[in-house]
Design a protein around this motif. Structure first.
Motif, short mmCIF file in Angstrom:
data_model
loop_
_atom_site.label_atom_id
_atom_site.label_comp_id
_atom_site.label_asym_id
_atom_site.label_seq_id
_atom_site.Cartn_x
_atom_site.Cartn_y
_atom_site.Cartn_z
N ARG A 130 -20.28 -44.76 19.65
CA ARG A 130 -19.20 -44.37 18.75
C ARG A 130 -18.37 -43.26 19.40
N SER A 131 -17.13 -43.17 18.99
CA SER A 131 -16.24 -42.17 19.57
C SER A 131 -16.66 -40.76 19.14
N VAL A 132 -16.51 -39.83 20.07
CA VAL A 132 -16.78 -38.42 19.79
C VAL A 132 -15.51 -37.81 19.20
N VAL A 133 -15.63 -37.27 18.00
CA VAL A 133 -14.47 -36.69 17.31
C VAL A 133 -14.30 -35.25 17.75
N VAL A 134 -13.08 -34.92 18.19
CA VAL A 134 -12.75 -33.56 18.62
C VAL A 134 -11.66 -33.03 17.71
N GLU A 135 -11.93 -31.91 17.09
CA GLU A 135 -10.99 -31.31 16.15
C GLU A 135 -10.45 -30.00 16.72
N ASP A 136 -9.14 -29.90 16.75
CA ASP A 136 -8.49 -28.67 17.20
C ASP A 136 -8.61 -27.61 16.11
N ASP A 137 -9.28 -26.53 16.43
CA ASP A 137 -9.50 -25.47 15.44
C ASP A 137 -8.51 -24.33 15.58
N GLY A 138 -7.45 -24.52 16.37
CA GLY A 138 -6.39 -23.53 16.46
C GLY A 138 -6.71 -22.37 17.38
N ILE A 139 -5.89 -21.33 17.25
CA ILE A 139 -6.00 -20.14 18.10
C ILE A 139 -6.84 -19.07 17.39
N ARG A 140 -7.78 -18.50 18.12
CA ARG A 140 -8.62 -17.45 17.57
C ARG A 140 -8.01 -16.06 17.77
N SER A 141 -7.50 -15.82 18.95
CA SER A 141 -6.94 -14.48 19.23
C SER A 141 -5.92 -14.57 20.36
N VAL A 142 -5.02 -13.58 20.39
CA VAL A 142 -3.98 -13.50 21.42
C VAL A 142 -3.93 -12.06 21.90
N THR A 143 -4.03 -11.87 23.22
CA THR A 143 -3.94 -10.55 23.82
C THR A 143 -2.71 -10.51 24.71
N GLN A 151 -0.12 -8.29 27.28
CA GLN A 151 0.07 -7.15 28.16
C GLN A 151 1.40 -7.32 28.89
N PHE A 152 2.00 -6.17 29.31
CA PHE A 152 3.29 -6.20 29.99
C PHE A 152 3.17 -5.56 31.37
N ASP A 153 3.79 -6.21 32.33
CA ASP A 153 3.93 -5.63 33.66
C ASP A 153 5.39 -5.17 33.77
N HIS A 154 5.59 -3.89 33.46
CA HIS A 154 6.95 -3.37 33.40
C HIS A 154 7.62 -3.33 34.78
N VAL A 155 6.82 -3.21 35.81
CA VAL A 155 7.40 -3.14 37.16
C VAL A 155 8.00 -4.48 37.57
N ASN A 156 7.24 -5.57 37.33
CA ASN A 156 7.68 -6.91 37.73
C ASN A 156 8.27 -7.71 36.57
N ALA A 157 8.42 -7.07 35.43
CA ALA A 157 9.00 -7.75 34.26
C ALA A 157 8.24 -9.03 33.91
N LYS A 158 6.92 -8.87 33.77
CA LYS A 158 6.07 -10.01 33.45
C LYS A 158 5.41 -9.81 32.09
N VAL A 159 5.16 -10.94 31.43
CA VAL A 159 4.41 -10.94 30.18
C VAL A 159 3.09 -11.65 30.45
N LEU A 160 1.99 -10.96 30.25
CA LEU A 160 0.65 -11.51 30.49
C LEU A 160 -0.03 -11.73 29.14
N ILE A 161 -0.42 -12.97 28.88
CA ILE A 161 -1.00 -13.34 27.59
C ILE A 161 -2.31 -14.09 27.82
N ASN A 162 -3.32 -13.69 27.08
CA ASN A 162 -4.60 -14.41 27.06
C ASN A 162 -4.78 -15.04 25.67
N MET A 163 -4.80 -16.35 25.63
CA MET A 163 -4.94 -17.07 24.36
C MET A 163 -6.33 -17.71 24.29
#
Length: 265
Positions: A116-129, A131-143
């Motif tokens: 039988r097929s294995v059912v996979v359910e997307d449970d969404g995002i738990r947390s988002v972190t 951070q900014f690299d102001h020198v290189n104008a970067k946005v760093l995100i951990n999802m």
């Protein structure tokens, strides 16, 4: 005190004639023989084939009462057509019962071993972190996201790999790969949390200005998550894929659980 033998002229047979004045006497000991003694006497009596005027000697055993051992594999026994052994009872019942048992056993095997097929359910995002690299104008995100696995089989399922790719405006900004993730027991559920590191820079550096703009309270951006899961069970391999949109506030950290948006198999 004896027995006289005499032969008559008209008959060639011998006659056993007792002497005059004497008779057949049976001793009292003969009457004392019980049934067991008689059976023993009969058992010791040798086989004798009596042939008359209209009978012949058995050609198979030649009057010996047994079949030669060298002819055991050559002789065939003939059984009358109306012999009871040729008319077994309840034949149809046995045939039907055997067929029903075979069908039942086959159905049970198919029911328990059919994949039988294995059912996979997307449970969404738990947390988002964020951070900014102001020198290189970067946005760093951990999802950190979650997936729920449901195994409806009667055997163990292996989650061999889990990969995820995050895109922003058709540009890949983050990837993740996990191998030998989990083992799901029969008729059970498991949850897997995985984290994807995202870096927004280069051609999308304007996102840094948007995320750091103080005049805006909510800095929502939309990213696309493409997730792929490979499972294996009973010498069978399956791959499930999902593409879902995520709304992320890139201006601040967030631990609010975003509910799932899609069920996939």
């Amino acid at each position: 005190m004896g027995t006289q033998w005499s032969r008559s002229e008209s008959d060639s047979s011998l006659l056993l004639v007792p002497e005059v004045g004497t008779g057949w006497q049976r001793e009292d000991d003969d009457d004392s023989l019980d049934g067991l003694d008689r059976q023993e006497d009969i058992a010791r009596f040798p086989y004798v084939e009596f042939t008359g005027r209209d009978s012949i000697t058995c050609p198979t055993c030649q009057g010996t009462g047994h079949i030669p051992s060298e002819q055991v594999n050559e002789l065939v026994a003939l059984v009358p057509y109306n012999d009871q052994r040729l008319q077994p009872q309840r034949t149809k019942l046995y045939v039907v019962l055997s067929a029903v048992l075979c069908l039942l056993a086959s159905s049970l095997v198919v029911f328990f071993l059919f994949p039988r097929s294995v059912v996979v359910e997307d449970d969404g995002i738990r947390s988002v972190t964020v951070q900014f690299d102001h020198v290189n104008a970067k946005v760093l995100i951990n999802m950190t996201s979650s997936l729920n696995f449901t195994n409806s089989n009667f055997f163990t399922v292996m989650v061999d790999s889990l990969s995820c790719q995050v895109l922003y405006m058709k540009t890949v900004i983050g990837t993740m790969q996990l191998d030998n993730v989990i083992t799901i027991q029969p008729l059970s559920q498991r949850q897997v949390n995985f984290t994807v590191s995202v870096q927004i820079s280069g051609s999308t550096s304007y996102v840094y200005a948007f995320c750091t703009m103080a005049s805006i309270k909510v800095h929502n951006i939309v990213v696309i998550m493409q997730t792929s899961v490979k499972t294996s069970y009973m010498m069978r391999t399956a791959q499930n894929t999902l593409e879902a949109y995520r709304y992320i506030d890139c201006g601040s950290n967030s631990t609010v659980h975003q509910p799932p948006r899609r069920l996939w198999q």
